[in-house]
Design a protein around this motif. Structure first.
Motif, PDB file in Angstrom:
ATOM      1  N   GLN A 164       0.840  -1.204   0.000  1.00 44.30           N
ATOM      2  CA  GLN A 164       0.000   0.000   0.000  1.00 44.30           C
ATOM      3  C   GLN A 164       0.877   1.258   0.000  1.00 44.30           C
ATOM      4  N   VAL A 165       1.922   1.262   0.821  1.00 46.46           N
ATOM      5  CA  VAL A 165       2.815   2.424   0.887  1.00 46.46           C
ATOM      6  C   VAL A 165       3.604   2.568  -0.408  1.00 46.46           C
ATOM      7  N   ARG A 166       4.036   1.450  -0.963  1.00 44.16           N
ATOM      8  CA  ARG A 166       4.752   1.515  -2.250  1.00 44.16           C
ATOM      9  C   ARG A 166       3.858   2.136  -3.315  1.00 44.16           C
ATOM     10  N   ALA A 167       2.593   1.761  -3.350  1.00 43.68           N
ATOM     11  CA  ALA A 167       1.653   2.324  -4.328  1.00 43.68           C
ATOM     12  C   ALA A 167       1.441   3.815  -4.074  1.00 43.68           C
ATOM     13  N   ALA A 168       1.316   4.198  -2.814  1.00 43.65           N
ATOM     14  CA  ALA A 168       1.133   5.613  -2.481  1.00 43.65           C
ATOM     15  C   ALA A 168       2.365   6.422  -2.886  1.00 43.65           C
ATOM     16  N   ALA A 169       3.544   5.858  -2.679  1.00 42.16           N
ATOM     17  CA  ALA A 169       4.780   6.546  -3.055  1.00 42.16           C
ATOM     18  C   ALA A 169       4.892   6.695  -4.563  1.00 42.16           C
ATOM     19  N   GLN A 170       4.426   5.698  -5.306  1.00 37.90           N
ATOM     20  CA  GLN A 170       4.453   5.798  -6.771  1.00 37.90           C
ATOM     21  C   GLN A 170       3.553   6.920  -7.265  1.00 37.90           C
ATOM     22  N   ALA A 171       2.443   7.143  -6.565  1.00 39.92           N
ATOM     23  CA  ALA A 171       1.486   8.176  -6.970  1.00 39.92           C
ATOM     24  C   ALA A 171       1.892   9.566  -6.470  1.00 39.92           C
ATOM     25  N   ALA A 172       2.755   9.642  -5.480  1.00 42.28           N
ATOM     26  CA  ALA A 172       3.129  10.929  -4.880  1.00 42.28           C
ATOM     27  C   ALA A 172       4.185  11.644  -5.716  1.00 42.28           C
ATOM     28  N   ASP A 173       4.158  12.968  -5.622  1.00 39.59           N
ATOM     29  CA  ASP A 173       5.200  13.768  -6.263  1.00 39.59           C
ATOM     30  C   ASP A 173       6.491  13.713  -5.450  1.00 39.59           C
TER      31      ASP A 173
END
Length: 182
Positions: free
Chosen positions: A51-60
């Motif tokens: 979940q965190v990896r996915a959030a980091a991919q979406a974050a600037d």
């Protein structure tokens, strides 16, 4: 950094609450500094790594926090870091031992080494954090067996010095470092 339509992830792994406190202070400060940005706070645990990896991919930009485990970060944090190819990353952490900039720099350098080479490293900051009472009890047991050992006495002194950390000054210093890096 332009704050329009930006997503900033503050993700952290905390064992005793020190890194969580830093992450929450960062989240609040960044929400105030960049009111148009979407600032997300996520905890890195064995169950949330994907979940965190996915959030980091979406974050600037991702601010990734860790507690120091034997001079480095945990495997869960390393897993997240290794997925940040091409991303903008700021590292922050807490360590029970040390209060010296040189010690913190060594830790940050080692943790930074877990990032892919094409990651845009924005910088990092660390502070001391309190340790659980069980650590002091372990040191006291060691001292009982070796009462003249200056190293064990120094470990107990460090434990006691770490108890008020992270302080307001620690939080302010990490927030300042993060803001200037963004």
């Amino acid at each position: 950094m332009s704050s329009n339509q930006q997503t900033i992830l503050v993700a952290y792994n905390s064992r005793g609450g020190n890194t969580r406190a830093v992450a929450q202070a960062l989240e609040q400060a960044l929400e105030q500094e960049y009111p148009q940005a979407d600032v997300l706070l996520e905890e890195i645990t064995p169950d949330t790594v994907e979940q965190v990896r996915a959030a980091a991919q979406a974050a600037d930009t991702s601010l990734i926090g860790f507690w120091c485990d034997k001079g480095s970060c945990t495997d869960e944090v390393a897993d997240v870091l290794q997925s940040l190819s091409g991303k903008r990353v700021f590292l922050f952490g807490t360590a029970g031992f040390g209060g010296s900039a040189a010690y913190f720099d060594r830790i940050l350098t080692g943790v930074r080494g877990k990032l892919p080479q094409d990651t845009v490293y924005l910088g990092g900051a660390m502070c001391q954090g309190k340790m659980p009472q069980s650590v002091r009890q372990r040191y006291e047991g060691m001292l009982a067996q070796n009462p003249d050992d200056p190293k064990i006495n120094a470990m107990i002194e460090n434990f006691d010095a770490a108890q008020p950390h992270p302080t307001k000054e620690d939080l302010a210093a990490i927030i300042s470092a993060a803001k200037s890096s963004l």
